[in-house]
Design an enzyme around this catalytic site. Sequence first.
Site, PDB file in Angstrom:
ATOM      1  N   GLY A  70      53.952  83.509  30.107  1.00 39.30           N
ATOM      2  CA  GLY A  70      54.765  82.305  30.287  1.00 39.30           C
ATOM      3  C   GLY A  70      56.262  82.536  30.297  1.00 39.30           C
ATOM      4  O   GLY A  70      57.037  81.577  30.338  1.00 39.30           O
ATOM      5  N   GLU A 122      60.502  95.028  44.213  1.00 39.68           N
ATOM      6  CA  GLU A 122      60.649  94.473  45.567  1.00 39.68           C
ATOM      7  C   GLU A 122      60.734  95.560  46.646  1.00 39.68           C
ATOM      8  O   GLU A 122      60.912  95.248  47.817  1.00 39.68           O
ATOM      9  CB  GLU A 122      61.892  93.560  45.631  1.00 39.68           C
ATOM     10  CG  GLU A 122      61.697  92.255  44.864  1.00 39.68           C
ATOM     11  CD  GLU A 122      62.877  91.275  44.996  1.00 39.68           C
ATOM     12  OE1 GLU A 122      64.018  91.747  45.181  1.00 39.68           O
ATOM     13  OE2 GLU A 122      62.635  90.056  44.893  1.00 39.68           O
ATOM     14  N   GLU A 129      69.154  83.575  42.084  1.00 35.68           N
ATOM     15  CA  GLU A 129      69.225  84.839  42.824  1.00 35.68           C
ATOM     16  C   GLU A 129      68.124  85.804  42.386  1.00 35.68           C
ATOM     17  O   GLU A 129      67.491  86.444  43.219  1.00 35.68           O
ATOM     18  CB  GLU A 129      70.604  85.481  42.606  1.00 35.68           C
ATOM     19  CG  GLU A 129      70.810  86.844  43.248  1.00 35.68           C
ATOM     20  CD  GLU A 129      70.948  86.802  44.766  1.00 35.68           C
ATOM     21  OE1 GLU A 129      71.093  85.702  45.326  1.00 35.68           O
ATOM     22  OE2 GLU A 129      70.887  87.880  45.392  1.00 35.68           O
ATOM     23  N   TYR A 136      55.086  79.686  42.460  1.00 35.36           N
ATOM     24  CA  TYR A 136      56.126  78.728  42.838  1.00 35.36           C
ATOM     25  C   TYR A 136      55.497  77.437  43.393  1.00 35.36           C
ATOM     26  O   TYR A 136      55.945  76.337  43.090  1.00 35.36           O
ATOM     27  CB  TYR A 136      57.076  79.342  43.866  1.00 35.36           C
ATOM     28  CG  TYR A 136      57.829  80.547  43.348  1.00 35.36           C
ATOM     29  CD1 TYR A 136      58.190  80.643  42.000  1.00 35.36           C
ATOM     30  CD2 TYR A 136      58.171  81.597  44.191  1.00 35.36           C
ATOM     31  CE1 TYR A 136      58.870  81.744  41.519  1.00 35.36           C
ATOM     32  CE2 TYR A 136      58.872  82.703  43.710  1.00 35.36           C
ATOM     33  CZ  TYR A 136      59.207  82.780  42.380  1.00 35.36           C
ATOM     34  OH  TYR A 136      59.886  83.870  41.910  1.00 35.36           O
ATOM     35  N   VAL A 151      60.338  89.356  35.267  1.00 35.78           N
ATOM     36  CA  VAL A 151      59.765  89.649  33.947  1.00 35.78           C
ATOM     37  C   VAL A 151      59.144  91.037  34.052  1.00 35.78           C
ATOM     38  O   VAL A 151      58.464  91.345  35.041  1.00 35.78           O
ATOM     39  CB  VAL A 151      58.704  88.599  33.556  1.00 35.78           C
ATOM     40  CG1 VAL A 151      58.026  88.981  32.242  1.00 35.78           C
ATOM     41  CG2 VAL A 151      59.343  87.214  33.452  1.00 35.78           C
ATOM     42  N   ASN A 192      54.939  88.700  48.727  1.00 41.82           N
ATOM     43  CA  ASN A 192      54.811  88.548  47.277  1.00 41.82           C
ATOM     44  C   ASN A 192      53.926  87.346  46.921  1.00 41.82           C
ATOM     45  O   ASN A 192      54.376  86.341  46.380  1.00 41.82           O
ATOM     46  CB  ASN A 192      56.206  88.424  46.661  1.00 41.82           C
ATOM     47  CG  ASN A 192      56.182  88.544  45.148  1.00 41.82           C
ATOM     48  OD1 ASN A 192      55.111  88.547  44.530  1.00 41.82           O
ATOM     49  ND2 ASN A 192      57.353  88.629  44.551  1.00 41.82           N
TER      50      ASN A 192
END
Lengths: 158, 158
Positions: free
Chosen positions: A93, A24, A81, A129, A85, A122
């Site tokens: 997955g 991030e 929060e 999502y 991965v 992102n």
Amino acid sequence: MIRPATRDDTHTICELIRALAEYERLSDQVVLDEARLREHLFGPRSFAEVLLAVEAGHIVGFALFFHNYSTFLGRPGIYLEDLFVRPEHRGKGHGKALLQAIARLAIERGCGRLEWAVLDWNEPSIAFYRSLGAQPMDEWTTFRMTDDAIERLAGETT
Amino acid sequence: MIRPATRDDTHTICELIRALAEYERLSDQVVLDEARLREHLFGPRSFAEVLLAVEAGHIVGFALFFHNYSTFLGRPGIYLEDLFVRPEHRGKGHGKALLQAIARLAIERGCGRLEWAVLDWNEPSIAFYRSLGAQPMDEWTTFRMTDDAIERLAGETT
């Protein structure tokens, strides 16, 4: 395979948090202390729960979450929060399996919402999502006060 | 005067939540049940805490909050779900007094952050929050899954 984390996983969870911060581009914000995290996750007052994604005996991802509360629904929710991965284990997955495990917990616990925040650049995560039916809360902005502002406000005479 | 809410305040808290939803033009989202709220706030598993602003013996505002957790800080924070002062009692410092009481709790409890969300059109509140040193987290968007999407994800075979 998804399993709940235990005390003994704290070191690995710390590593994964640092890896997430690097992804991030927020590593400069990390001041995490392992012993304190262990206490906060597995001590008498637990502030969050952790699920781990395991592949061939290795921990490759994690989800850290806690309960929030919606007064409009009059029901608790789950706030995710962190979801991460390791890059070399993506596309298999694990992220979806972590989210699915949390969705099942949400139903078991009578939670009406599952929420999390994503950085606007992102795009791969945002597409993922959206594919799950999550909606961006575009009309809301989160405000944050940190140490200095909190202390200033707390210290003012009324 | 700011005081913590007790069980007997649940009915008033419900009224204030409905008044807040009306102010936010979100009354259609409110499905709150008073008995369930009492259980969620004052039962054995408390999901949130409430502070009340009192003027001349009347409850004129409230703040409802719970703990979140920052993995980057390795510390709990406070998330302010609702902050509301009845319109006819604004401009007297009740909102600031509620926020100040929460800032003091944040310090007592070792919390590194105080966060909340605001509707983008709510300019008076945004100006007030900025005046206290709060920063908008403009680069983040909150995503939300609700009942249908949660059930769909939970029900998929893996």
